[in-house]
Design a protein around this motif. Sequence first.
Motif, PDB file in Angstrom:
ATOM      1  N   UNK A 288       0.840  -1.198   0.000  1.00  0.00           N
ATOM      2  CA  UNK A 288       0.000   0.000   0.000  1.00  0.00           C
ATOM      3  C   UNK A 288       0.880   1.255   0.000  1.00  0.00           C
ATOM      4  N   UNK A 289       1.938   1.235   0.816  1.00  0.00           N
ATOM      5  CA  UNK A 289       2.818   2.405   0.883  1.00  0.00           C
ATOM      6  C   UNK A 289       3.512   2.631  -0.453  1.00  0.00           C
ATOM      7  N   UNK A 290       3.912   1.526  -1.071  1.00  0.00           N
ATOM      8  CA  UNK A 290       4.549   1.621  -2.379  1.00  0.00           C
ATOM      9  C   UNK A 290       3.587   2.257  -3.385  1.00  0.00           C
ATOM     10  N   UNK A 291       2.320   1.804  -3.305  1.00  0.00           N
ATOM     11  CA  UNK A 291       1.296   2.345  -4.198  1.00  0.00           C
ATOM     12  C   UNK A 291       1.139   3.851  -3.985  1.00  0.00           C
ATOM     13  N   UNK A 292       1.109   4.264  -2.722  1.00  0.00           N
ATOM     14  CA  UNK A 292       0.954   5.689  -2.426  1.00  0.00           C
ATOM     15  C   UNK A 292       2.122   6.475  -3.010  1.00  0.00           C
ATOM     16  N   UNK A 293       3.354   5.965  -2.820  1.00  0.00           N
ATOM     17  CA  UNK A 293       4.534   6.659  -3.327  1.00  0.00           C
ATOM     18  C   UNK A 293       4.480   6.767  -4.852  1.00  0.00           C
ATOM     19  N   UNK A 294       4.032   5.658  -5.476  1.00  0.00           N
ATOM     20  CA  UNK A 294       3.940   5.622  -6.926  1.00  0.00           C
ATOM     21  C   UNK A 294       2.950   6.657  -7.454  1.00  0.00           C
ATOM     22  N   UNK A 295       1.754   6.678  -6.807  1.00  0.00           N
ATOM     23  CA  UNK A 295       0.721   7.606  -7.232  1.00  0.00           C
ATOM     24  C   UNK A 295       1.186   9.032  -7.036  1.00  0.00           C
ATOM     25  N   UNK A 296       1.937   9.242  -5.948  1.00  0.00           N
ATOM     26  CA  UNK A 296       2.406  10.587  -5.683  1.00  0.00           C
ATOM     27  C   UNK A 296       3.303  11.084  -6.809  1.00  0.00           C
ATOM     28  N   UNK A 297       4.224  10.219  -7.240  1.00  0.00           N
ATOM     29  CA  UNK A 297       5.129  10.692  -8.292  1.00  0.00           C
ATOM     30  C   UNK A 297       4.399  10.807  -9.627  1.00  0.00           C
TER      31      UNK A 297
END
Lengths: 306, 329
Positions: B195-204
């Motif tokens: 989930x955290x990876x997904x958040x970081x990805x969406x952020x960039x």
Amino acid sequence: MIEFILRRLFQGALVVLGVTATVFVVTRLAGDPVALMLPLSATAEQRAAFSAQIGLDQPIWIQFARYAQDVVTLDFGDSLWQRRPAMEVVLERLPNTALLVATGLGGAVLLSIPMGAVAALRPGGLVDRLTTSLSLLGLAMPQFWLGLMAIMVFSVMLKWLPTSGFGTPAHLVLPAITLALTPLARFTMMVRAAMIDELNKQYVQTARAKGLTLRRILRVHTLRNILVPFLSISGWELITALSGYTVVVETVFGWPGLGLTAVQAIQRGDLFLVQAIVFSIAFMIVVIGILMDVISKLIDPRIELN
Amino acid sequence: MTETLLEIDDLHVAFDTRAGVVQAVRGVSLTVGRGETLGLVGESGSGKSVTAQAMMGLIDVPGRISGGTVRWCGTPLVGEGVRRAPRNIWGREITMIFQNPMTSLNPLMTIGAQLQEAVRLHLGLRGAAARTRAADLLNAVGISGAARRLDQYPHEFSGGMRQRVMIAMAIASEPRLLIADEPTTALDVTIQAQILELLAELQSQLGLSIILITHDLGIVAGLCHRVAVMYAGQIVETGAVDTMFEQPAHPYTQGLIRSTPLLDACDDRLVAIDGTPPGLLIPPAGCAFQPRCPVATAPCGVPQVLTPTGTGAVACCRAGIDAWKVGAA
């Protein structure tokens, strides 16, 4: 789903059979039907002839076998009072009861949802306290008394509505309101409590965070979620209305429905008509129960039909 | 610094309870810039979730905003003088995901219906277009077989999948700020990482700003640019992540970092900060951490003000001392 309905129908058939058997036993234990149905002046020969005519001279198990056979073919014999098939009387009176119950309970459902929902928006607020107090009042008033008071005020004193009878829409008003008040109170309390519960759930926060208006949240989200408990309580009220409320209300207002007919049949010792009425009501209750289960499943996919 | 999106100024939130007024948030000031990830850290009851709810306008009776303002690009959202928040900011520009994905979705509506609700409201799409967009959103958060998944109900999804749906819903309106209130607390560790990876990805990808509320310092170190540490309804220290982990100034921050379990130090006993946070019915006049602070002195009895340091700010008159070293005081 189909399998569930079939299984429930089978169970329902057993229930109806149980009810009819009980009625059979009770009506024969409660006293001598012949004595009940014939005038006091009847001679011993007349009694014996009548007994033979309706099959009461046979051993009890043969009587029951015949009775069960009749039930299966929906033939309950002729009403002794009306001198025509008992089922015909039932089918003639049933629509009147259906009209009364549909109007009364339908009105109660339609009114209780907005009332309960508005009360739930501000628990402890003025609207909430007013609604809760009125609901308690509604629950506390017995229908026979309420009906008589309504006749006194609106028919006798104000002369707005007919005292009793059947025929015009005006005749329907007082009985329907009298019938509706207790269910309305119970529905409103239930909607209020369930709404308060529902509004405190996390998914409501999600919906608000989405930017939805409160009105949409109530209409689309919470209303759907209280529908399942609301449905079970309205099914229960419907059953209570068919098998209880209508007897009182129809008697008070002289409404020619199944409830009034049941009272008259019992008074006249009309064994066969009583049996036909009890069978019909038991049948309706079983069908209502199955319908409620199926509709609940359609609303809430998490419900397992077993 | 980059353009400021959200600005919280001296926010106070109070809850009226039978026992009295609980002052859950006591003068919090924060800013979030474009594309920035801010970590809001603190233990349970420190006021971080309440701060987030205030930002989203989700404070309800018995709670109330008792002071301060929240502004979005200069427009006040809550606070004094704001009768009605401007429309189309909450839910569109600022969205939020919650701690428990198991209860955050309506159990009786399909995933598709709940996604399309947001799509319809904020993008004005209808019918097939809304459904296509909803399916795209599910794809974007890494849920495969989106077309089939749209017609399923929440109970047919696992916890991690439900949180993905929540994230999909939160990015449906192409927001500029996402508030994530402990988004992984209720999930398994492996799912947490996804989930955290997904958040970081969406952020960039989307240039999203994120406010990440958590009590897990490991998450902060991995994802955030800046951190604000909350204690007893106040911010006690803010700063850039790197600096704060290397040189925490506030004794509480130091204690938090010191009490994080480390894999390579498994033979040591886990260290803890003794005592409990103060009750907020009658908040302490001075430093709220004083009773638990190993280096507290007499001046700690007066209110502490956030004072700028090199890269952030700290509210402690003993800041900078290595408070937890034996004999430091």
